[in-house]
Design an enzyme around this catalytic site. Structure first.
Site, mmCIF file in Angstrom:
data_model
loop_
_atom_site.group_PDB
_atom_site.id
_atom_site.type_symbol
_atom_site.label_atom_id
_atom_site.label_comp_id
_atom_site.label_asym_id
_atom_site.label_seq_id
_atom_site.Cartn_x
_atom_site.Cartn_y
_atom_site.Cartn_z
ATOM 1 N N LYS A 75 0.849 -1.195 0.000
ATOM 2 C CA LYS A 75 0.000 0.000 0.000
ATOM 3 C C LYS A 75 0.881 1.240 0.000
ATOM 4 C CE LYS A 75 -3.789 1.832 2.946
ATOM 5 N NZ LYS A 75 -4.693 1.453 4.067
ATOM 6 N N SER A 150 -9.644 1.625 3.336
ATOM 7 C CA SER A 150 -8.809 2.459 2.508
ATOM 8 C C SER A 150 -7.831 1.651 1.645
ATOM 9 C CB SER A 150 -8.002 3.427 3.391
ATOM 10 O OG SER A 150 -7.129 2.702 4.246
ATOM 11 N N SER A 174 -9.646 -1.053 7.432
ATOM 12 C CA SER A 174 -9.194 -0.830 6.052
ATOM 13 C C SER A 174 -8.584 -2.022 5.340
ATOM 14 C CB SER A 174 -8.193 0.313 6.016
ATOM 15 O OG SER A 174 -8.886 1.525 5.978
HETATM 16 N N1 GLN Z 1 -12.768 3.587 7.223
HETATM 17 C C1 GLN Z 1 -12.015 3.918 8.395
HETATM 18 C C2 GLN Z 1 -11.597 5.345 8.353
HETATM 19 O O1 GLN Z 1 -11.868 5.992 7.407
HETATM 20 C C3 GLN Z 1 -10.868 3.001 8.556
HETATM 21 C C4 GLN Z 1 -9.629 3.446 7.889
HETATM 22 C C5 GLN Z 1 -8.472 2.521 8.109
HETATM 23 O O2 GLN Z 1 -8.605 1.434 8.680
HETATM 24 N N2 GLN Z 1 -7.317 2.959 7.684
HETATM 25 O O3 GLN Z 1 -10.997 5.844 9.254
#
Ligand code: GLN
Length: 469
Positions: A75, A150, A174
Site C-alpha cells: 500500500k 482504505s 481498512s
Molecule cells: N474507514 C475507516 C476510516 O476511514 C478506517 C480506515 C483505516 O482502517 N485505515 O478511518
C-alpha cells in the site's frame, strides 16, 4: 499470461521449472493490462525483476527464503527505500522513501518480490478509495463498484490476480472491509504484533499492517514473516510468535454478534448468510451463543474521536518543508505551512485534522478526547471479558456489499461502514474477514472472526478448518 493464483500454485510451478523472474514479469504485465482498475500508483519494473533474479539464483543454490515465489504489492503508505511513497496524497508528491519499513525488510529477507505500490484513500482515511488524490479504484468483481477502502488498491491487486498477497494497513477496518468487498481474505493482526516502523502514521494506537490474499494459507504465510518484535517500534510486543499450523482446533466456543443479525440497515442476505453459518457450526458440534457487542452505538464515534485526534497530531509534520509538496505561492514560514497544507491535503484529510484538533483543544479535551479514551478502555475490558467465555467472536464484516462511487456522500454515513470492524482496533484484537458469501447482486461479502490478543494461530486455524477459506 496471468500468474498462478496462489502461493502454493506458484511453488508447484517453480518446482516444474518456472522461474521467479518469469512470474514477476507476468505479474507486471498483468498489472499493465489491468490499468483500468487504477489499483497501482506505480509498478517497480526495475527492482521487481532484479529481486526475482536474485531469488532464482538462491533457489538454484538451495538458499532461498520461505517466501520465494510470492509476489506482493504494498500500500502507498508503506516505505520501501529508494521507491516513492505518498499515502495517495498530493502533499507527498515526489517524495522518495529514505529507508524501508520493517515489514518490507522482512519480506525481502524472506525472498518475496514486491511488484508495486497500490492506490488507497489519502492517508488511509476512507472506506471506498474515493479519497485518493489519484482517483478511484475499480472493484475487479464489478468495475462499477468501489473496492472498499482504505486499502482499495491492495484488495484489487489480489482480486484481479495480479499478485498473491497485498499488504494494507488497518486502522478501523481498512484491510477487512475491502477484503469483504472484493472476495478476498483480509487479516488485521493484534496491535503490537507487527511493526509500524516505516508505515506512514494515521492513528498510531490503532494502525497495523496486514495481508490480503486469496486464501488463509497465503495470508498466514505472509503474516508469519512480518510478525514479531522490532527494536524500531517500541509498541511491538516481545512475546514470541506462535507458529501457525492451520490444523483443526477441535470444538470451539463461538460467540456471535446478535446485533449483526438484528441491526436496522443490515442487508438481509448478509444476515441470512451469517445465520446459516451459525446453524452449521452448531450442527458441527461447536458451542455457538449470542454475545452482545459492547457499546455498539458508541464504537464508531469513539473511534472517530480518537483516530482523528491522533491523525491531527501525526499529520502536523507535513508542513511544506520537511516532505513533498511546497507551495509555490508561499512567502514566509507561516504562509508556507498554511498554503502547502491547503494545497496538499484533500477534503477528507482536512475534515479529520479539524475534528482532531477540535477534540484535543483545551476547552473540549475532557468532553471528547478524555471521554473517548474512557469508553475505549471499557470496550477493551468487555471485549477481553467475552474472550473468557468464547474462543472466537463471529459477525458480519460489513453491513452490505460494495456500493457505487458517489453513492455514499454523507461522511457520517460512510463512517458507519466501519461499525463491525472498529471493535478489533479499539480493543487491539486480531480479526479476519473471510470471503464466504456471494450476494444475489453478484457481489462477494465476508464474515468476520475475532480472537483474543495474540491468538492469531487459532484465528487462522479456525478460518481454514471451520470456514474453508
Ligand atoms: N474507514 C475507516 C476510516 O476511514 C478506517 C480506515 C483505516 O482502517 N485505515 O478511518
Amino acid at each position: 499470461m496471468s500468474i498462478p493464483k496462489t502461493f502454493s500454485e506458484a511453488r508447484s510451478a517453480l518446482a516444474k521449472g518456472a522461474s521467479v523472474t518469469d512470474l514477476a514479469h507476468r505479474s507486471l504485465a498483468e498489472a499493465e493490462a489491468r490499468k483500468d482498475l487504477n489499483a497501482f500508483l506505480q509498478l517497480f519494473p526495475e527492482s521487481a525483476p532484479a529481486k526475482a533474479a536474485e531469488v532464482d539464483a538462491k533457489l538454484k543454490a538451495g538458499t532461498a527464503g520461505p517466501l520465494a515465489g510470492l509476489l506482493v504489492s504494498i500500500k502507498d503508505n508503506i516505505c520501501y527505500k529508494g521507491h516513492r511513497v505518498g499515502a495517495s496524497s498530493r502533499i507527498l508528491e515526489g517524495f522518495t522513501s529514505l529507508y524501508s519499513a520493517t515489514v518490507v525488510e522482512r519480506l525481502l529477507a524472506a525472498d518475496a518480490v514486491i511488484i508495486g505500490r497500490t492506490n488507497c484513500d489519502e492517508f488511509a482515511m476512507g472506506s471506498s478509495n474515493e479519497n485518493s488524490a489519484y482517483g478511484n479504484v475499480k472493484n475487479p468483481m464489478d468495475p462499477t463498484k468501489v473496492p472498499g477502502g482504505s486499502s482499495g488498491g491492495a484488495a484489487a491487486s489480489v482480486a484481479a490476480g495480479i499478485v498473491h498477497v497485498a499488504f494494507g494497513s488497518d486502522t478501523g477496518g481498512s484491510i477487512r472491509q475491502p477484503a469483504s468487498f472484493t472476495g478476498t481474505v483480509g487479516f488485521k493482526p493484534t496491535y503490537g504484533r507487527v511493526s509500524r516502523y516505516g508505515l506512514i502514521a494515521f492513528a498510531s494506537s490503532f494502525d497495523q499492517i496486514g495481508p490480503l490474499a486469496h486464501n488463509v494459507e497465503d495470508a498466514a504465510a505472509a503474516y508469519s514473516v512480518i510478525a514479531g518484535s522490532d527494536p524500531h517500534d517500541s509498541t511491538t510486543s516481545r512475546k514470541p510468535n506462535a507458529p501457525i499450523a492451520l490444523s483443526n482446533p477441535g470444538k470451539l466456543r463461538i460467540g456471535y454478534f446478535r446485533e449483526g443479525l438484528e441491526r436496522a440497515g443490515m442487508d438481509t442476505e448478509v444476515v441470512a448468510h451469517l445465520q446459516a453459518h451459525i446453524d452449521r457450526l452448531k450442527r458441527e458440534g461447536h458451542t455457538v451463543e449470542p454475545v452482545e457487542v459492547p457499546l455498539l452505538d458508541h464504537q464508531v464515534p469513539t473511534y472517530y474521536i480518537l483516530a482523528t485526534a491522533e491523525a491531527s497530531s501525526n499529520l502536523a509534520r507535513f508542513d511544506g518543508i520537511h516532505y513533498g509538496h511546497h507551495s509555490k505561492q508561499a512567502q514566509g514560514v507561516e504562509e508556507t505551512y498554511r498554503l502547502s497544507r491547503t494545497e496538499g491535503f484533500g477534503a477528507e484529510v482536512k475534515r479529520r485534522i479539524l475534528l482532531g484538533t477540535f477534540v484535543l483543544s483545551a476547552g473540549y479535551y475532557d468532553a471528547y478526547y478524555g471521554q473517548a479514551q474512557r469508553v475505549r478502555r471499557i470496550l477493551r475490558d468487555r471485549t477481553l471479558e467475552a474472550f473468557g467465555r468464547f474462543d472466537l467472536l463471529l459477525g458480519p464484516t460489513c453491513p452490505g456489499t460494495a456500493f457505487a462511487p458517489g453513492e455514499i456522500t454523507d461522511p457520517v454515513a460512510m463512517y458507519l461502514q466501519d461499525i463491525f470492524t472498529v471493535q478489533a482496533n479499539l480493543a487491539g484484537t486480531p480479526a479476519i474477514s473471510l470471503p464466504t458469501g456471494t450476494h444475489s447482486n453478484g457481489l462477494p461479502f465476508g464474515v468476520q472472526l475475532m480472537a483474543k490478543p495474540f491468538d492469531e494461530a487459532l484465528l487462522f486455524a479456525a478460518s481454514k478448518t471451520l470456514f474453508g477459506a
